[in-house]
Structures are given as structure tokens and as C-alpha cells.
Enzyme design. Structure first.
Site, PDB file in Angstrom:
ATOM      1  N   SER A  41       0.674  -1.145  -0.151  1.00  0.00           N
ATOM      2  CA  SER A  41       0.124  -0.228  -0.055  1.00  0.00           C
ATOM      3  C   SER A  41       0.873   1.371  -0.006  1.00  0.00           C
ATOM      4  O   SER A  41       0.472   2.119  -0.095  1.00  0.00           O
ATOM      5  CB  SER A  41      -0.893   0.101   1.167  1.00  0.00           C
ATOM      6  OG  SER A  41      -0.349   0.316   2.446  1.00  0.00           O
ATOM      7  N   LYS A  84       0.910   4.712   6.743  1.00  0.00           N
ATOM      8  CA  LYS A  84       0.411   5.552   5.783  1.00  0.00           C
ATOM      9  C   LYS A  84       0.911   6.987   5.892  1.00  0.00           C
ATOM     10  O   LYS A  84       1.416   7.427   6.738  1.00  0.00           O
ATOM     11  CB  LYS A  84      -1.230   5.569   5.826  1.00  0.00           C
ATOM     12  CG  LYS A  84      -2.022   4.323   5.866  1.00  0.00           C
ATOM     13  CD  LYS A  84      -1.962   3.563   4.593  1.00  0.00           C
ATOM     14  CE  LYS A  84      -2.794   2.184   4.547  1.00  0.00           C
ATOM     15  NZ  LYS A  84      -2.551   1.401   3.600  1.00  0.00           N
TER      16      LYS A  84
END
Length: 175
Positions: A41, A84
Site C-alpha cells: 500500500s 500510511k
């Protein structure tokens, strides 16, 4: 060598080893987060299998900034750690149109030169609550992030640290 001298030397080594273990545990619990990234990701910034070091102390003295790569507890399952990028700050509105991120109805999208490929889709608007952050992966077309979570925002006290270093495939400072 006498038994007493051997015992004292062994005791000295045991004390040293115990102290080293205690220092290592303290550093890992209070100073850094040392983790392996399991998914893609955050490609190409962080690849699957890369190890990262995040500094817990960073957010004791300042608040997360847009663009920071952070380690945090996943809002839908706090037992899981995620990595993230901070996109939306407290009180901001995040809108995603044609894959481009706009903050507070700005005419200019965020600089996303770190994004792996051209992002797709329209999402939002998301009104980031006070004390919370909107997070997205750099591999936007393959990232389970704030856009898709049940609990869309990461509370500030769930952010564990700012990622400064990735290693395993070689050391590299992150921006």
C-alpha cells in the site's frame, strides 16, 4: 581462577546482559517503533517486506504534518499497526476528484509526486474531526486507507510515530 572470582565474573556478565535487554526493551517501547511492512500500500516509497523505524518522540513535541509517513493503530482494529501518509489534518475537508486530492476546496491538488501510479476515482468530501487525521497510502489504487475504513479517521493519540528510516533492502532516509 577461584570459584569466587569466576562467580563474580559470571554475575558481572549477567548484570550487563540484563541491563542491555532492559535498555533495548525501553527503546522499543518508548522511543521507536520497529516494524515490517507486509503490504504494497505504500509502494514505491516502502516496499512489502521492508523494515521501518519510526520515532515515537516526534509527536510528543509536535503534531503530525501533511506528508508525514506515520505508524498508527488501525482505527477498525487497534491491535493492527498501519503505515500510511498523513493527508488530511484536523478541521480540514478532503476531497478526491479523478484521483487528485484537494484540501478545503483548493483549486490546486496536493503534490503527489510520491504516488506510485495515476490514482483513480472520486471520494469524499471527508470532514476531518478535531484531533484526527485522514491517511492514505502512496499506492492509491491498492491501498486500504481512510477512504475505505469504517472508522475513517485516525485519532492523534493512536499515532505511534513518524517513519524516518527503512532498512532491510538497504538503508534509506524517508521524506
Amino acid at each position: 581462577m577461584s570459584k569466587n572470582k569466576t562467580f563474580k565474573e559470571a554475575l558481572g556478565w549477567i548484570k550487563t546482559i540484563i541491563l542491555a535487554v532492559l535498555i533495548a526493551v525501553f527503546i522499543n517501547v518508548a522511543v521507536i517503533v520497529n516494524a515490517t511492512v507486509p503490504t504494497g500500500s505504500m509502494e514505491n516509497t516502502i516496499m512489502p517486506g521492508d523494515r521501518i523505524i519510526a520515532l515515537r518522540l516526534t509527536y510528543y513535541f509536535s503534531q503530525p504534518q501533511r506528508g508525514d509517513i506515520a505508524v498508527f493503530r488501525y482505527p477498525d482494529d487497534p491491535d493492527v499497526l498501519y503505515v500510511k501518509r498523513v493527508i488530511g489534518l484536523p478541521g480540514e475537508t478532503v476531497n478526491i476528484k479523478d484521483g487528485k486530492v484537494y484540501i478545503n476546496d483548493s483549486a490546486e491538488p496536493l503534490d503527489d509526486s510520491y504516488v506510485k501510479e495515476t490514482p483513480l476515482g472520486d471520494y469524499g468530501p471527508y470532514q476531518v474531526p478535531e484531533g484526527c487525521y485522514f491517511m492514505m497510502g502512496d499506492n492509491r489504487n491498492n491501498s486500504l486507507d481512510s477512504r475505505f475504513w469504517v472508522n475513517k479517521y485516525v485519532e492523534e493519540d493512536e499515532i505511534l510515530g513518524k517513519v524516518y528510516l527503512k532498512y532491510f533492502r538497504g538503508f534509506e532516509m524517508l521524506k
